[in-house]
Design a protein around this motif. Structure first.
Motif, PDB file in Angstrom:
ATOM      1  N   LYS A 169      58.144  23.017 -51.042  1.00  0.00           N
ATOM      2  CA  LYS A 169      57.348  22.718 -52.237  1.00  0.00           C
ATOM      3  C   LYS A 169      55.846  22.748 -51.954  1.00  0.00           C
ATOM      4  N   ILE A 170      55.503  23.194 -50.754  1.00  0.00           N
ATOM      5  CA  ILE A 170      54.081  23.285 -50.386  1.00  0.00           C
ATOM      6  C   ILE A 170      53.694  24.755 -50.226  1.00  0.00           C
ATOM      7  N   CYS A 171      52.536  25.124 -50.753  1.00  0.00           N
ATOM      8  CA  CYS A 171      52.039  26.483 -50.492  1.00  0.00           C
ATOM      9  C   CYS A 171      50.525  26.433 -50.273  1.00  0.00           C
ATOM     10  N   MET A 172      50.015  27.453 -49.657  1.00  0.00           N
ATOM     11  CA  MET A 172      48.566  27.566 -49.465  1.00  0.00           C
ATOM     12  C   MET A 172      48.110  28.921 -49.978  1.00  0.00           C
ATOM     13  N   CYS A 173      47.026  28.911 -50.793  1.00  0.00           N
ATOM     14  CA  CYS A 173      46.527  30.143 -51.403  1.00  0.00           C
ATOM     15  C   CYS A 173      45.056  30.348 -51.064  1.00  0.00           C
ATOM     16  N   TYR A 174      44.716  31.590 -50.779  1.00  0.00           N
ATOM     17  CA  TYR A 174      43.319  31.972 -50.541  1.00  0.00           C
ATOM     18  C   TYR A 174      42.867  32.800 -51.739  1.00  0.00           C
ATOM     19  N   TRP A 175      41.728  32.431 -52.305  1.00  0.00           N
ATOM     20  CA  TRP A 175      41.257  33.097 -53.525  1.00  0.00           C
ATOM     21  C   TRP A 175      39.764  33.394 -53.394  1.00  0.00           C
ATOM     22  N   GLN A 176      39.374  34.587 -53.866  1.00  0.00           N
ATOM     23  CA  GLN A 176      37.946  34.919 -53.849  1.00  0.00           C
ATOM     24  C   GLN A 176      37.430  35.008 -55.288  1.00  0.00           C
ATOM     25  N   PRO A 177      36.257  34.452 -55.562  1.00  0.00           N
ATOM     26  CA  PRO A 177      35.696  34.523 -56.911  1.00  0.00           C
ATOM     27  C   PRO A 177      34.956  35.826 -57.185  1.00  0.00           C
ATOM     28  N   ASP A 178      34.508  36.497 -56.123  1.00  0.00           N
ATOM     29  CA  ASP A 178      33.760  37.741 -56.260  1.00  0.00           C
ATOM     30  C   ASP A 178      34.784  38.846 -56.488  1.00  0.00           C
ATOM     31  N   ARG A 179      34.886  39.374 -57.731  1.00  0.00           N
ATOM     32  CA  ARG A 179      36.022  40.193 -58.157  1.00  0.00           C
ATOM     33  C   ARG A 179      37.277  39.358 -57.948  1.00  0.00           C
ATOM     34  N   PRO A 180      37.530  38.422 -58.840  1.00  0.00           N
ATOM     35  CA  PRO A 180      38.554  37.391 -58.637  1.00  0.00           C
ATOM     36  C   PRO A 180      39.901  37.966 -58.205  1.00  0.00           C
ATOM     37  N   HIS A 181      40.427  37.364 -57.168  1.00  0.00           N
ATOM     38  CA  HIS A 181      41.592  37.976 -56.544  1.00  0.00           C
ATOM     39  C   HIS A 181      42.291  36.961 -55.649  1.00  0.00           C
ATOM     40  N   LEU A 182      43.630  36.908 -55.776  1.00  0.00           N
ATOM     41  CA  LEU A 182      44.420  36.084 -54.864  1.00  0.00           C
ATOM     42  C   LEU A 182      44.611  36.884 -53.576  1.00  0.00           C
ATOM     43  N   LEU A 183      44.014  36.407 -52.501  1.00  0.00           N
ATOM     44  CA  LEU A 183      44.047  37.173 -51.253  1.00  0.00           C
ATOM     45  C   LEU A 183      45.360  36.993 -50.501  1.00  0.00           C
ATOM     46  N   ALA A 184      45.908  35.784 -50.569  1.00  0.00           N
ATOM     47  CA  ALA A 184      47.169  35.528 -49.861  1.00  0.00           C
ATOM     48  C   ALA A 184      47.786  34.233 -50.356  1.00  0.00           C
ATOM     49  N   LYS A 185      49.116  34.202 -50.350  1.00  0.00           N
ATOM     50  CA  LYS A 185      49.834  32.962 -50.674  1.00  0.00           C
ATOM     51  C   LYS A 185      50.880  32.755 -49.589  1.00  0.00           C
ATOM     52  N   ILE A 186      50.841  31.586 -48.954  1.00  0.00           N
ATOM     53  CA  ILE A 186      51.780  31.294 -47.876  1.00  0.00           C
ATOM     54  C   ILE A 186      52.690  30.162 -48.314  1.00  0.00           C
ATOM     55  N   ASN A 187      53.974  30.439 -48.364  1.00  0.00           N
ATOM     56  CA  ASN A 187      54.952  29.402 -48.724  1.00  0.00           C
ATOM     57  C   ASN A 187      55.412  28.711 -47.454  1.00  0.00           C
ATOM     58  N   TYR A 188      55.453  27.375 -47.496  1.00  0.00           N
ATOM     59  CA  TYR A 188      55.762  26.606 -46.289  1.00  0.00           C
ATOM     60  C   TYR A 188      57.267  26.434 -46.124  1.00  0.00           C
ATOM     61  N   SER A 189      57.671  26.041 -44.912  1.00  0.00           N
ATOM     62  CA  SER A 189      59.088  25.770 -44.616  1.00  0.00           C
ATOM     63  C   SER A 189      59.134  24.851 -43.394  1.00  0.00           C
ATOM     64  N   ASP A 190      60.298  24.241 -43.158  1.00  0.00           N
ATOM     65  CA  ASP A 190      60.459  23.396 -41.963  1.00  0.00           C
ATOM     66  C   ASP A 190      60.277  24.221 -40.693  1.00  0.00           C
ATOM     67  N   GLU A 191      60.755  25.447 -40.756  1.00  0.00           N
ATOM     68  CA  GLU A 191      60.640  26.319 -39.582  1.00  0.00           C
ATOM     69  C   GLU A 191      59.162  26.585 -39.256  1.00  0.00           C
ATOM     70  N   LEU A 192      58.373  26.876 -40.297  1.00  0.00           N
ATOM     71  CA  LEU A 192      56.936  27.104 -40.074  1.00  0.00           C
ATOM     72  C   LEU A 192      56.273  25.847 -39.540  1.00  0.00           C
ATOM     73  N   HIS A 193      56.680  24.694 -40.079  1.00  0.00           N
ATOM     74  CA  HIS A 193      56.065  23.434 -39.664  1.00  0.00           C
ATOM     75  C   HIS A 193      56.280  23.207 -38.159  1.00  0.00           C
ATOM     76  N   GLU A 194      57.485  23.458 -37.693  1.00  0.00           N
ATOM     77  CA  GLU A 194      57.759  23.268 -36.264  1.00  0.00           C
ATOM     78  C   GLU A 194      57.013  24.305 -35.425  1.00  0.00           C
ATOM     79  N   ARG A 195      56.934  25.539 -35.967  1.00  0.00           N
ATOM     80  CA  ARG A 195      56.190  26.565 -35.223  1.00  0.00           C
ATOM     81  C   ARG A 195      54.712  26.178 -35.143  1.00  0.00           C
TER      82      ARG A 195
END
Ligand code: SF4
Length: 273
Positions: A180-206
């Protein structure tokens, strides 16, 4: 560990960890000796940093629900106004969402003493989003897959998502599923979602393993054995280039190097202005 007091008080950020990756001597000068080089950066870079800083301030006010104070008299009004219109259009505030702009979270366990400074945490009923504003250049034309991959594996993503997940009981009173956690990178200059990372238990341990390994690497580093040749590719971008090599910082090369821009310690530079 050479300096036990340092291990006790120092809170690692993504910036300090990436500085160490780039050059342990630079880390030592900046964070252990507290040195700053006054001639850095040049006017063009400084102006761009100021514009980014101002956007972060305006976005902070917008999500706080107070007047932004942006008017015709504001320096670089045209560009900032455009960016803010994009932000307000794409991030319409919802009454059921809690917005925490410019929010700082810290955690202190052994060896994970970490600090994350979030541009925005948005707490929804069933999910939590971390948002980060990228204001140091239009990235829209770049290879999207490569860009997304770079954000996925960046130290900022590792530190921010890990600290947020660990500190959820403090933030919202209870843990929630990693999915239920995600992280998003967004730029306002020519507005654009640069990346969205969905979290998981596996990522947390890594991410935990990555952070423990990196922090142990810093604490156990032997500065007496520092070999400049191993890190010299970073020298031309480094504020200590004059000190180490009797040479100036190459700002043009700095601005052309996307990888370097991505890891540049903008916040510590911005603190000077
Ligand atoms: S100039 Fe080079 S060797 Fe010196 S601190 Fe900077 S990156 Fe390290």
């Amino acid at each position: 560990m050479k300096d036990l007091r340092f291990a006790d008080y120092f809170l690692f950020t993504q910036h300090s960890l990436s500085t160490f990756d780039n050059c342990p001597l630079k880390f030592r000068k900046r964070y252990l000796e507290g040195l700053k080089w006054d001639s850095f950066p040049d006017e063009r870079v400084k102006k761009r940093l100021e514009r980014g800083n101002n956007f972060h301030l305006l976005a902070h006010r917008y999500f706080m629900g107070v007047p932004t104070g942006l008017d015709q008299g504001t320096e670089e009004f045209g560009e900032l106004n455009e960016w803010m219109e994009c932000l307000e259009r794409e991030f319409k505030k919802e009454p059921f969402v809690t917005y925490l702009p410019e929010y700082k979270l810290r955690m202190v366990t052994d060896p994970l003493k970490l600090e994350a400074n979030f541009d925005l945490i948005a707490i929804n009923e069933d999910r939590i989003e971390i948002w980060d504003w990228k204001t140091h250049g239009d990235m829209q034309g770049k290879n999207r897959a490569a860009l997304s991959k770079r954000f996925e594996t960046s130290l900022q993503t590792v530190v921010y998502m890990f600290v947020l997940k660990e500190q959820l009981p403090i933030l919202i009173g209870s843990p929630i599923e990693s999915e239920k956690i995600c992280m998003c990178y967004w730029q306002p200059d020519r507005p654009h979602l640069l990346a969205k990372i969905n979290y998981s238990d596996e990522l947390h341990e890594r991410f935990r393993q990555i952070l423990e390994q990196k922090i142990r690497g810093v604490l156990e580093y032997d500065y007496a054995g520092f070999e400049k040749a191993l890190f010299s590719k970073h020298c031309k971008y480094c504020e200590f280039n004059w000190f180490c090599n009797n040479d100036k910082v190459d700002f043009e090369a700095m601005e052309e190097d996307e990888d370097f821009l991505d890891t540049l310690d903008w916040d510590s530079i911005e603190e000077k202005y």
